[in-house]
Design a protein around this motif. Structure first.
Motif, PDB file in Angstrom:
ATOM      1  N   LEU A 102       0.816  -1.200   0.000  1.00  0.00           N
ATOM      2  CA  LEU A 102       0.000   0.000   0.000  1.00  0.00           C
ATOM      3  C   LEU A 102       0.855   1.258   0.000  1.00  0.00           C
ATOM      4  O   LEU A 102       0.428   2.309  -0.470  1.00  0.00           O
ATOM      5  CB  LEU A 102      -0.889   0.025   1.235  1.00  0.00           C
ATOM      6  CG  LEU A 102      -2.104  -0.891   1.265  1.00  0.00           C
ATOM      7  CD1 LEU A 102      -1.777  -2.343   1.065  1.00  0.00           C
ATOM      8  CD2 LEU A 102      -2.855  -0.684   2.550  1.00  0.00           C
ATOM      9  N   GLY A 103       2.052   1.161   0.578  1.00  0.00           N
ATOM     10  CA  GLY A 103       2.907   2.332   0.678  1.00  0.00           C
ATOM     11  C   GLY A 103       4.195   2.000   1.383  1.00  0.00           C
ATOM     12  O   GLY A 103       4.560   0.833   1.548  1.00  0.00           O
ATOM     13  N   LEU A 104       4.881   3.058   1.788  1.00  0.00           N
ATOM     14  CA  LEU A 104       6.094   2.889   2.582  1.00  0.00           C
ATOM     15  C   LEU A 104       6.241   4.053   3.527  1.00  0.00           C
ATOM     16  O   LEU A 104       5.707   5.132   3.309  1.00  0.00           O
ATOM     17  CB  LEU A 104       7.344   2.717   1.715  1.00  0.00           C
ATOM     18  CG  LEU A 104       7.858   3.847   0.836  1.00  0.00           C
ATOM     19  CD1 LEU A 104       8.615   4.893   1.638  1.00  0.00           C
ATOM     20  CD2 LEU A 104       8.786   3.294  -0.214  1.00  0.00           C
ATOM     21  N   VAL A 105       6.952   3.789   4.601  1.00  0.00           N
ATOM     22  CA  VAL A 105       7.272   4.830   5.560  1.00  0.00           C
ATOM     23  C   VAL A 105       8.763   4.747   5.837  1.00  0.00           C
ATOM     24  O   VAL A 105       9.313   3.661   6.003  1.00  0.00           O
ATOM     25  CB  VAL A 105       6.424   4.725   6.849  1.00  0.00           C
ATOM     26  CG1 VAL A 105       6.660   3.422   7.578  1.00  0.00           C
ATOM     27  CG2 VAL A 105       6.660   5.917   7.758  1.00  0.00           C
ATOM     28  N   ARG A 106       9.402   5.906   5.797  1.00  0.00           N
ATOM     29  CA  ARG A 106      10.854   5.976   5.986  1.00  0.00           C
ATOM     30  C   ARG A 106      11.140   6.887   7.170  1.00  0.00           C
ATOM     31  O   ARG A 106      10.639   8.003   7.249  1.00  0.00           O
ATOM     32  CB  ARG A 106      11.505   6.518   4.708  1.00  0.00           C
ATOM     33  CG  ARG A 106      13.003   6.638   4.773  1.00  0.00           C
ATOM     34  CD  ARG A 106      13.597   6.949   3.405  1.00  0.00           C
ATOM     35  NE  ARG A 106      13.012   8.107   2.782  1.00  0.00           N
ATOM     36  CZ  ARG A 106      13.707   9.118   2.270  1.00  0.00           C
ATOM     37  NH1 ARG A 106      15.031   9.110   2.282  1.00  0.00           N
ATOM     38  NH2 ARG A 106      13.099  10.137   1.716  1.00  0.00           N
ATOM     39  N   LEU A 107      11.919   6.387   8.097  1.00  0.00           N
ATOM     40  CA  LEU A 107      12.343   7.144   9.272  1.00  0.00           C
ATOM     41  C   LEU A 107      13.791   7.535   9.056  1.00  0.00           C
ATOM     42  O   LEU A 107      14.649   6.684   8.803  1.00  0.00           O
ATOM     43  CB  LEU A 107      12.186   6.278  10.519  1.00  0.00           C
ATOM     44  CG  LEU A 107      12.467   6.899  11.872  1.00  0.00           C
ATOM     45  CD1 LEU A 107      11.575   8.098  12.124  1.00  0.00           C
ATOM     46  CD2 LEU A 107      12.272   5.861  12.976  1.00  0.00           C
TER      47      LEU A 107
END
Length: 147
Positions: free
Chosen positions: A64-69
């Protein structure tokens, strides 16, 4: 929908390039990412490294997506959240921020940091006419305190 978060592996570079180039990102500096630019970002380690962690957001076999920290080493990390167009406006972003805060808190002691996404830096940009979630207990300074 049962959201899962799986850490990006640098060997998935081609999948990341395909993800970044298959959609538009109107809430980012570059709304359209070309294949050459995406490959450069992957090669430069922009999605995985000592100060960066990236996670795929999934539901079953669907990405669905990505999250980058990012900026894990400076005590005030920032994030990049990208959801495919068809999944925007369904509450996934809020879920991802709650998950990201919990991840950051769980890893704060190992990384030697107490701060989490705070104040204005935690407030995402949204489409015109839509309200952004307020930075509060889920993302504010009280959300995570090392004991």
């Amino acid at each position: 929908m049962e959201l899962t978060y799986r850490r990006f592996d640098p060997s998935e570079g081609d999948a990341l390039v395909a993800f970044l180039t298959a959609d538009t990102w109107p809430f980012h500096g570059a709304a359209v990412v070309g294949p050459d630019q995406a490959r450069r970002w992957v090669a430069d380690g922009r999605f995985d490294g000592d100060d960066t962690r990236t996670f795929w957001i999934g539901d079953g076999d669907d990405i669905l997506g990505l999250v980058r920290l990012m900026d894990l080493g400076d005590g005030t990390p920032v994030f990049d959240l990208r959801l495919r167009t068809r999944y925007r406006g369904r509450g996934i972003g809020g879920h991802a921020l709650t998950w990201l805060t919990a991840y950051r808190c769980d890893h704060a002691a190992r990384l030697g940091r107490r701060a989490v996404l705070t104040g204005r830096r935690a407030r995402p940009r949204t489409a015109p006419g839509r309200r952004a979630p307020r930075a509060g207990s889920a993302t504010g300074p009280a959300a995570c305190r090392a004991s």
